[in-house]
Design an enzyme around this catalytic site. Structure first.
Site, short mmCIF file in Angstrom:
data_model
loop_
_atom_site.label_atom_id
_atom_site.label_comp_id
_atom_site.label_asym_id
_atom_site.label_seq_id
_atom_site.Cartn_x
_atom_site.Cartn_y
_atom_site.Cartn_z
N CYS A 62 0.81 -1.23 0.00
CA CYS A 62 0.00 0.00 0.00
C CYS A 62 0.83 1.27 0.00
CB CYS A 62 -0.95 0.01 1.19
SG CYS A 62 -1.98 -1.46 1.21
N HIS B 197 -9.31 3.04 -1.97
CA HIS B 197 -7.87 2.85 -1.81
C HIS B 197 -7.35 2.04 -3.00
CE1 HIS B 197 -4.06 1.62 -0.22
NE2 HIS B 197 -4.45 0.75 0.70
N CYS C 135 -0.20 2.79 6.44
CA CYS C 135 0.17 1.48 6.97
C CYS C 135 0.41 0.56 5.78
CB CYS C 135 -0.92 0.93 7.89
SG CYS C 135 -2.51 0.68 7.10
#
Lengths: 283, 402
Positions: free
Chosen positions: B92, B358, B388
């Protein structure tokens, strides 16, 4: 009722045939006529639908470009009209009742695209009849979902040559490759054969609307199809046919359409068509 | 004097729902990315022969996103052949890692102009479809105490005492802020519509936002990770966290980040290159940092990365005007705020990934553009973006608006 004849028999089977009034034919007249006839079918108590050739095939009345009102409309207008037409054909093929095409005359281009929205196609086996999607000759690709439905029906390997070469086939040949499901020798038997199929298949639907449907031969992710896709642009380049740009667009739209669901594929088809239409390619 | 890395422009596509009925489903990843490259070129009248490298984050780099999507998209966009390009995967963090790496390249003096960003079409290339030994190799999974991220997020919530009500309230607030910002045009500066080959608009706004979200509606949703936890992953988590008796599964689709499609790119270069090309710096990249934390809880990296990046920059938390903390799960951001005592008024002021989605590889670049736009709108100075990251990692970047 303008545009389509609407005849319901004692078995609640409705036969519709495109029978546009005299005057210019356009995507708009076809769209409006389809909208009316499908709305009527949706509200009527119907056991099935036969969609039959009209008095005169409209491919003989208007070219593919004329049908699209080019160049009077903007890209957006053409795209929106195509979208509306495609929605109508989706409604027809997902009516929840069997829909059979009864082909007794030439069925080329947009007309055959409408027949591709049927669940089953019966044609008169007359060697002089022509069936197919020859839009490539006009520098275009099919406009009413014909490219997508051909790919979903036959798979990329079989559909692409038919689309790229704009093949016009006799009913017998069309039956061999899978564009037609059934032939009748005598034109007088056409309607009765179509109705027989309807009675035998009351739950008919498009194969691609059934759960778990897979495109014959697989999607572009299948290793064999991937291999074909890798060499396809090179083959087109080597052939260097005058219609190469159109054939390239057909290849792209067909492959991209096979990567997504049918409704997205129909939009992709329109986007490539509109680009071709406005690209200044020769009619 | 040390060389600096500047942001000249930052743009992104709207985020489309990452499912078959999402608007961007019909758009190939290579097109999603090459279109946004063309937009960057056009907006900045960019001579692409001056771009030395293109760094693109992509977390599922297989199939349509496979090979080297960065170089492929650069070619598809018609960018000069001299532009080198590569795809990277720091889960991510990929989009922000691309930015940090571009800044390092520029600050080292080895390169003068770099484009960084990310792309992810989650509707077309499913999350996790690339496979990974952390979950799929039993030996590795056993030895490293692997648990799915959602269970990790629930573990954070349990340890911190965040209830379902708490995380749902956080999510509702994200929706409210995102809807308001979208309506007021706060994203307009960096948002470029996705258009088709005819120039017709396919999507011009973030379509995942739910304006009509309510606490009642969210309460109805089942916890997403309860079954996985019950199957045994809770037991693995509890072995590591024996102080807990059970995991409270609070995360649902409503308070976790949305699955979406999108792409973002940021133009980064040196002062000299900017002057030579007539590019006006919008921000300076002050510092970037990556780190890693306990891998089973996995999602506590933002706190550590933020502390690290502040230390590198020689700054304190109070210096930061705005924070963008990726809303992978509500508890991640809530824990970050609690750890560092950061007030709500400074965090994700225009909503986040819970409301807008996302797009894994792109998100880091997306939230950096969001914080830059907001710094400009508010006339504030320093922004910090952090995410994160799988494996326990964390990433953070500080920018100074100019």
């Amino acid at each position: 009722m303008s545009g389509f004849r609407y005849e319901k028999d004692g078995d609640k089977i409705v036969t519709i045939s495109l029978d546009l009034p005299a005057g210019p034919v356009s995507s708009e007249t076809i769209s409006r006529s389809l909208d009316e006839v499908i709305a009527r079918l949706e509200s009527d108590d119907v056991a099935g639908v036969v969609i039959a050739s009209g008095k005169e095939p409209f491919s003989s009345r208007a070219s593919a470009r004329e049908l699209l009102n080019f160049p009077k409309l903007s890209r957006k207008d053409v795209y929106d009209r195509l979208a509306a037409l495609k929605v109508r054909l989706r409604r027809l093929e997902s009516l929840g009742k069997p829909v059979v095409a009864a082909i007794g005359d030439n069925a080329l281009g947009a007309e055959f695209e409408i027949f591709l929205a049927a669940h089953h196609r019966v044609a008169v086996n007359r060697p002089d009849l022509l069936i197919g999607l020859p839009d490539v000759a006009a520098g275009l690709l099919p406009s009413l979902g014909g490219l997508v439905r051909l790919v979903y029906l036959l798979g990329l390997e079989k559909a692409l040559p038919l689309l790229q070469d704009g093949v016009r086939l006799s009913p017998e040949k069309a039956c061999e490759v899978g564009l037609i499901n059934e032939l009748v020798a005598d034109a007088d038997d056409l309607l009765s054969r179509a109705k027989t199929w309807i009675k035998a298949n009351p739950a008919a639907a498009q194969a691609w609307d059934k759960k778990g449907y897979q495109i014959p031969g697989g999607t572009p992710a299948h290793p064999r199809i991937a291999q074909m896709i890798i060499t396809a642009p090179a083959i087109l380049r080597k052939k260097n046919d005058p219609t190469r740009p159109t054939q390239e667009a057909i290849l792209c739209a067909a492959v991209e359409g096979a990567q997504v669901d049918l409704d997205s594929a129909l939009r992709i088809e329109s986007r490539y068509l509109v680009e071709l239409l406005f690209s200044g390619a020769k009619a | 004097m040390a060389r600096e890395a500047y942001i000249f422009d930052a743009i992104r596509t709207p985020r489309g729902k990452g499912k078959k009925d999402g608007s961007l489903y019909e758009v190939k990843p290579v097109t999603l990315l090459s279109n946004v490259l063309c937009d960057l070129q056009e907006r900045n009248r960019l001579d692409t022969s001056q771009v030395e490298d293109l760094i693109i984050g992509c977390v599922t780099p297989i199939g349509e996103q496979g090979g080297n999507i960065a170089k492929t998209a650069a070619l598809a966009a018609g960018w000069d052949e001299i532009v080198a390009a590569f795809q990277l995967n720091r889960y991510c963090a990929s989009g922000l890692e691309a930015v940090n790496l571009a800044a390092m390249k520029v600050r080292s003096g080895w390169e003068e102009l770099v484009v960084a960003g990310g792309v992810e079409s989650m509707s077309r290339v499913a999350m996790g479809s690339d496979g990974s030994p952390n979950a799929l190799d039993p030996e590795t999974s056993i030895n490293t105490a692997f648990i799915p991220q959602g269970v990790s997020a629930d573990l954070i919530a349990t340890l911190e005492g965040f209830s379902r009500e708490d995380v749902d309230r956080f999510a509702l607030e994200s929706q409210r802020k995102a809807a308001a910002a979208s309506e007021k045009g706060y994203f307009a500066k960096s948002l470029v519509p996705v258009r088709d080959r005819n120039g017709l608009t396919i999507l011009a706004h973030d379509e995942f936002i739910r304006k009509d979200a309510t606490m009642d509606g969210m309460r109805q949703l089942k916890p997403s990770f309860e079954a996985m936890g019950a199957a045994g992953f809770d037991a693995i988590a509890l072995t590591k966290y024996p102080q807990l008796k059970a995991i409270n599964h609070v995360h649902s689709p409503a308070n976790s980040s949305g699955i979406v499609d999108g792409a973002a790119v940021i133009l980064i270069g040196s002062e000299a290159k900017g002057k030579a090309l007539g590019l006006k710096p919008r921000a300076r990249i002050v510092a970037g940092a990556v780190t890693s934390t306990e891998p089973t809880i996995m999602l506590t990296g933002p706190t550590a990365a933020t502390r690290k990046v502040l230390a590198i920059a020689g700054m304190s938390l109070d210096d930061i005007d705005l924070f963008e903390v990726n809303e992978a799960f509500a508890a991640v951001v809530m824990k970050f705020q609690r750890d560092l005592n950061v007030p709500d008024e400074k965090v994700n002021v225009n909503g986040g990934a819970i409301a807008m989605g996302h797009p894994l590889g792109a998100t880091g670049a997306v939230i950096l553009s969001t914080v830059l736009d907001e710094l400009e709108r508010r006339n504030q100075r320093y922004g910090l973006a952090t995410l994160c990251v799988g494996g326990g990692m964390g990433i953070a970047t500080i920018i100074e608006r100019l």
